[in-house]
Design an enzyme around this catalytic site. Structure first.
Site, short mmCIF file in Angstrom:
data_model
loop_
_atom_site.label_atom_id
_atom_site.label_comp_id
_atom_site.label_asym_id
_atom_site.label_seq_id
_atom_site.Cartn_x
_atom_site.Cartn_y
_atom_site.Cartn_z
N ASP A 87 -6.69 -4.69 10.52
CA ASP A 87 -5.96 -3.45 10.24
C ASP A 87 -6.67 -2.27 10.90
OD1 ASP A 87 -4.29 -1.48 9.37
OD2 ASP A 87 -4.99 -1.48 7.29
N ASP B 170 -9.43 -3.07 1.98
CA ASP B 170 -9.48 -2.56 3.34
C ASP B 170 -10.89 -2.02 3.57
OD1 ASP B 170 -9.39 -0.58 5.53
OD2 ASP B 170 -7.26 -1.05 5.58
N GLU C 196 -3.10 -2.89 -2.36
CA GLU C 196 -4.23 -2.34 -1.58
C GLU C 196 -4.61 -0.95 -2.06
OE1 GLU C 196 -3.37 -2.14 2.61
OE2 GLU C 196 -5.30 -1.25 3.11
N TRP D 21 0.86 -1.19 0.00
CA TRP D 21 0.00 0.00 0.00
C TRP D 21 0.89 1.23 0.00
CZ3 TRP D 21 -0.13 3.76 3.98
CH2 TRP D 21 -1.00 4.82 3.72
N ASP E 103 -9.85 3.78 11.10
CA ASP E 103 -9.17 2.60 11.65
C ASP E 103 -9.52 2.32 13.10
OD1 ASP E 103 -7.28 1.57 9.44
OD2 ASP E 103 -6.92 3.73 9.42
N HIS F 85 -11.62 1.70 3.25
CA HIS F 85 -11.14 2.43 2.07
C HIS F 85 -12.19 2.60 0.99
CE1 HIS F 85 -6.60 1.59 2.95
NE2 HIS F 85 -7.26 2.06 3.99
N ASP G 149 -11.76 6.99 7.11
CA ASP G 149 -10.94 5.79 7.29
C ASP G 149 -10.23 5.88 8.65
OD1 ASP G 149 -9.45 3.49 6.76
OD2 ASP G 149 -7.83 4.65 5.85
N LYS H 292 -7.09 2.61 -2.13
CA LYS H 292 -7.62 3.53 -1.13
C LYS H 292 -8.42 4.62 -1.82
CE LYS H 292 -6.31 5.81 3.07
NZ LYS H 292 -5.45 5.67 4.23
N HIS I 82 -8.56 -6.51 4.74
CA HIS I 82 -8.17 -5.79 5.95
C HIS I 82 -9.44 -5.48 6.72
CE1 HIS I 82 -3.85 -4.20 5.00
NE2 HIS I 82 -3.93 -5.50 5.14
C1 RNT Z 1 -3.57 2.47 5.13
C2 RNT Z 1 -3.73 1.02 4.82
C3 RNT Z 1 -2.60 0.15 5.25
C4 RNT Z 1 -2.07 0.50 6.62
C5 RNT Z 1 -1.02 -0.46 7.13
C6 RNT Z 1 -0.30 0.09 8.31
O1 RNT Z 1 -4.71 3.19 4.91
O2 RNT Z 1 -4.92 0.57 5.37
O3 RNT Z 1 -2.99 -1.18 5.18
O4 RNT Z 1 -3.09 0.55 7.55
O5 RNT Z 1 -0.17 -0.80 6.11
ZN ZN Z 2 -5.25 -1.56 5.22
#
Ligand code: RNT
Ligand code: ZN
Length: 418
Positions: free
Chosen positions: A325, A258, A225, A184, A295, A261, A293, A227, A285
């Site tokens: 993640d 993810d 990955e 990513w 997390d 994302h 986003d 986004k 993820h």
């Molecule tokens: C970032 C991505 C990625 C990170 C990790 C730390 O938006 O989700 O996967 O969270 O690589």
């Molecule tokens: Zn991620």
């Protein structure tokens, strides 16, 4: 017979009446690995000198006790593992290299910088996964890496991408296991670009250079990955979903979804059956975005349940690599790991216990009212009895008693970390 066993016995009968085999569900569940992310343990800081996180991602909060080095991170993770049922893997990032105090460029990282991780994984009997780190670095400060307009900066990051594949290969060979190597990059722009194509062409060229090297076997599972946006890249991200979906299908590598994302109402679950027609495997993820986003720690919500339902209903768990993640610095980080991992496991078990055959029969009959009724009635089946039995089989706490263990560990170990 213990209470857990008694309750399980009766739950097994209730599920059997609906055509669901709970023993089989447990067997399947214990064979599906979950990759636990190392970066929740230290607020995504890593060991190569960064003091804060960059790349448009953010761990907020100031709860004391984060792991400050590899020993602490490994000890904390091992403690968390003892409270998480199922097959565990540990997901590393390149910035968790151990270079013995010497400065090693990311472009020059070697497999030996991960020897201690590999030895630990063998001891823990777990698999490892890997990620090149394209953030928290002076050459990523502009927010651009593989798509950077400066060729020298691109080259540096291409070398890092290649080095990471070799490290993933060495880990895989040493563990005699597959290693997911997920890429990513944070690249993107805050405001509306005049040129949307140029960065995409550069990103594609950089990726081609990274994946050009043919690896000796199939153990490294490369993945990309996408986004939608990041902090500071709100207007444009070259590595969008379409970009990487096209790339992964063309190159026959993995695609990483993810859950944070995508647009908030977009269902990642619905995408699985579509993309699996075109790419060999998916990484998911598991995350929880709140308005953005963000997390947040994974909880057992509908989005996670739906993803698990798709994996179980299509029986594609061999082509899906589930990975946590998220990063939350406002709570005990070990609790964060355990909560997310246990919730992901709960969602998988729940999906495995749904009377899918009965639902399909109603669907084929065109009786959608009965199909919906089965979905809703399933919610109050004795799920908890099966869950507790599973935890007991796996030698981990069956219920909230683990919270006290974490409190104890916090007092004994984490409190001493300044
Ligand atoms: C970032 C991505 C990625 C990170 C990790 C730390 O938006 O989700 O996967 O969270 O690589
Ligand atoms: Zn991620």
């Amino acid at each position: 017979m213990s209470r857990i066993e008694q309750e399980y016995k009766s739950a097994r009968e209730t599920y059997a009446d609906l055509g669901v085999d709970t023993d089989q569900a447990i067997k399947t569940l214990s064979s599906i690995p979950l990759s636990i992310h190392c970066w929740q343990g230290d607020d995504v800081i890593g060991f190569d000198g960064a003091t804060s996180l960059s790349g448009g991602i953010l761990a907020t909060g100031s709860y004391p006790g984060r792991a400050r080095n590899a020993e602490e991170l490994r000890a904390d993770a091992a403690f968390a593992f003892a409270h998480i049922p199922g097959q565990k893997r540990f997901n590393l990032h390149a910035m968790y290299a151990e270079t013995g105090g010497t400065k090693v460029e990311r472009s020059a990282l070697q497999p030996r910088h991960f020897d201690a991780w590999v030895a630990w994984a063998k001891e823990q009997k777990i698999g490892l996964d890997f990620n090149p780190t394209f953030f928290s670095h002076p050459l990523a400060a502009s927010g651009w890496t593989l798509a950077h307009p400066d060729e020298n900066i691109r080259k540096y990051w291409i070398e890092h991408g290649k080095a990471s594949r070799r490290i993933a290969q060495a880990i895989a060979d040493s563990l005699k296991d597959v290693v997911v190597n997920n890429l990513w990059v944070p690249d993107g722009s805050k405001d509306m670009p005049a040129d949307r194509l140029g960065p995409r062409l550069r990103l594609k060229e950089s990726l081609d250079a990274i994946y050009a090297e043919k690896l000796p076997n199939d153990r490294v599972l490369d993945a990309v990955e996408s986004k939608l946006f990041g902090i500071g890249s709100e207007s444009y991200v070259p590595g969008s979903h379409e970009f990487y979906f096209g790339y992964a299908s063309q190159k026959a590598i993995g695609l990483c979804y993810d859950m944070g994302h995508f647009h908030p109402n977009e269902s990642v679950a619905d995408k699985i059956s579509a993309t699996l027609l075109y790419v060999p495997y998916l990484i998911i993820h598991l995350s929880r975005g709140l308005h953005w986003d963000s997390d947040h720690i994974v909880i057992w919500n509908d989005a996670i349940t739906d993803v698990c339902r798709e994996i179980i209903r299509m029986r594609v768990w061999d082509r899906i690599h589930l990975a946590l993640d998220y990063f939350d610095s406002s709570v005990n980080r070990i609790s964060a790991w355990i909560i997310g991992a246990r919730s992901a496991q709960r969602a998988l078990l729940y999906a495995l216990l749904e009377p899918v055959e009965a639902m399909r029969t109603e669907e084929e009959r065109g009786d959608f009212g009965s199909r919906l009724a089965l979905i809703e009635e399933s919610r109050s089946l004795p799920f908890a009895a099966v869950w507790r039995h599973y935890c007991e089989m796996q030698n981990v706490p069956a219920g909230p008693e683990w919270i006290d263990n974490v409190k104890e560990y916090e007092k004994k170990v984490l409190a001493g970390r300044a």
